[in-house]
Design a protein around this motif. Sequence first.
Motif, mmCIF file in Angstrom:
data_model
loop_
_atom_site.group_PDB
_atom_site.id
_atom_site.type_symbol
_atom_site.label_atom_id
_atom_site.label_comp_id
_atom_site.label_asym_id
_atom_site.label_seq_id
_atom_site.Cartn_x
_atom_site.Cartn_y
_atom_site.Cartn_z
ATOM 1 N N ALA A 11 0.821 -1.210 0.000
ATOM 2 C CA ALA A 11 0.000 0.000 0.000
ATOM 3 C C ALA A 11 0.857 1.263 0.000
ATOM 4 N N ASP A 12 1.912 1.288 0.832
ATOM 5 C CA ASP A 12 2.768 2.469 0.875
ATOM 6 C C ASP A 12 3.527 2.642 -0.441
ATOM 7 N N GLU A 13 3.936 1.514 -1.033
ATOM 8 C CA GLU A 13 4.722 1.580 -2.261
ATOM 9 C C GLU A 13 3.903 2.145 -3.422
ATOM 10 N N LEU A 14 2.596 1.915 -3.424
ATOM 11 C CA LEU A 14 1.762 2.421 -4.506
ATOM 12 C C LEU A 14 1.762 3.944 -4.537
ATOM 13 N N HIS A 15 1.894 4.577 -3.346
ATOM 14 C CA HIS A 15 1.993 6.037 -3.335
ATOM 15 C C HIS A 15 3.159 6.492 -4.203
ATOM 16 N N LEU A 16 4.250 5.737 -4.136
ATOM 17 C CA LEU A 16 5.441 6.098 -4.898
ATOM 18 C C LEU A 16 5.160 6.083 -6.398
ATOM 19 N N ALA A 52 0.160 12.939 -0.518
ATOM 20 C CA ALA A 52 0.855 11.898 -1.277
ATOM 21 C C ALA A 52 2.365 12.039 -1.127
ATOM 22 N N TYR A 53 2.867 13.275 -1.154
ATOM 23 C CA TYR A 53 4.301 13.485 -0.986
ATOM 24 C C TYR A 53 4.755 13.104 0.423
ATOM 25 N N LYS A 54 3.921 13.359 1.394
ATOM 26 C CA LYS A 54 4.263 12.975 2.767
ATOM 27 C C LYS A 54 4.357 11.465 2.878
ATOM 28 N N ALA A 55 3.384 10.757 2.296
ATOM 29 C CA ALA A 55 3.407 9.296 2.324
ATOM 30 C C ALA A 55 4.595 8.760 1.541
ATOM 31 N N ARG A 56 4.879 9.384 0.408
ATOM 32 C CA ARG A 56 6.012 8.959 -0.418
ATOM 33 C C ARG A 56 7.322 9.131 0.337
#
Length: 467
Positions: free
Chosen positions: A324-329, A377-381
């Motif tokens: 899930a976190d990687e998809l933000h990237l 999105a940038y924060k999660a990335r």
Amino acid sequence: MSKHLSLREAVLAWLEYAGGLSPTPQSIVILILQPHWEDVENAVAAAAPREEHPDLYAKVDGDWVPNARTLLEESGLGEAARLIAQGVPVPVSEVADNFVTFCTGPAPVPERWLFLNASFPQGTRISLGRYTLQTFTADELCQIVPMPALNVLQRRSHDLDLITGAPFLHVHDPGRPVTRRPTWFDFTGPRAEAQHWQALLPLMLWDSELLRVDSVFTVARGRRFDLNPRDVPTTIKVYEGRHGREDEVEVRDTGDFHVPAASLPALGHFCTVISAKIDAVMAGVTDERRILNRRARRLERAARHILAAYQRTYNDDGVWEVEADELHLDYVIALEALLISPRDKREGIAENIRSRASALFLGPDHQKEAIDIVQRAYKARSSYVHGDVIRDQREEEKRKELRTLRLLTLQVFLRWLVLTPSDTADLAHLLDVAVQDTGHENRIGQSLRDFFATTPPRNRPADIPAA
């Protein structure tokens, strides 16, 4: 058929001899050692010479001879012999006709077929550049398999039932060898969702529901059609049966991307327009002018990343927690590829992407919403890249945020294609000017309104109401 009567008669005689053998694979080997098979090979050589049909031949001891494996296995003739030996009532006359067609028909051009997890109306046929999106009837599929006469007698009939009416993207691929049972793990090139992004992207921009590629294989019509049933995702559908009982039936899983018949003309028009815009940008990939060349590469890079994210998202609730976190990237990379400028310095990139994304939307409320989504999105990335975990979200909140980010990225992608200049002007620069320009509504707004009025996707964006 009279021209090839000797080939047909040779096959009929060979099949008659097959009826007296035991139904084992070894018996087929015995069959090709008999004079009857030599008659078949001679008839093939006469009716389909190597100069016209090189795919039917193999080199043995320095000589070109009819390839027994091709003639038996690929044509379906060997399977017909096995069925006859088992006592199955095989329509030998039709088998012989199919074999003559197999040998004497024009050599097919290999095609790549992408099997989509979606539902389209019967009779769908839409051009997407070099590709065609098509749903096939049972009769059309039967004409593609090498030996239609055996279809109802073999397990293949069940395979065809599963994919009858299913949507396929197909394209000619003349340089590809026709291998047996190709799978996802075809190391001769990139994964299919990346390799065929130019056909998939217009469909994704048409409807925000997830569209996935479930399997990919090579088809040579009338030669190879080796669909493995395991490549077809299925689900169990429950019907109310007799006496109040429920009947369970295995059916193809069609996912969430459904196109009703009434929307088909609009979808066709949308795909034509978007494919033309993609082609116009990609024409710059070989251009000596740097801005056009880079623009084409950025478009392809953005498409590959958004497709990678799609391919790992089965549905809005079906995202692996570890990914899930990687998809933000992937989504952030897609946004950066589209909105970055050659003039940008390393500092302030995130701020530039936020402001340019917002400039693609109309009205202060929608612009602020775009800024907030990109900022999160940038924060999660950053958390993912720096080895941290996004701790302030439960999994269901994270999946909801991924959906929000996906929808924004799709809108940015579509508007980028609509607004990207055809010359060497830099869209990022135009968006930067628009942020400070009081005439932003007239310039960007009018172009977007014109597009959505004449070429609307399935769901009209909230910031562009109907006129």
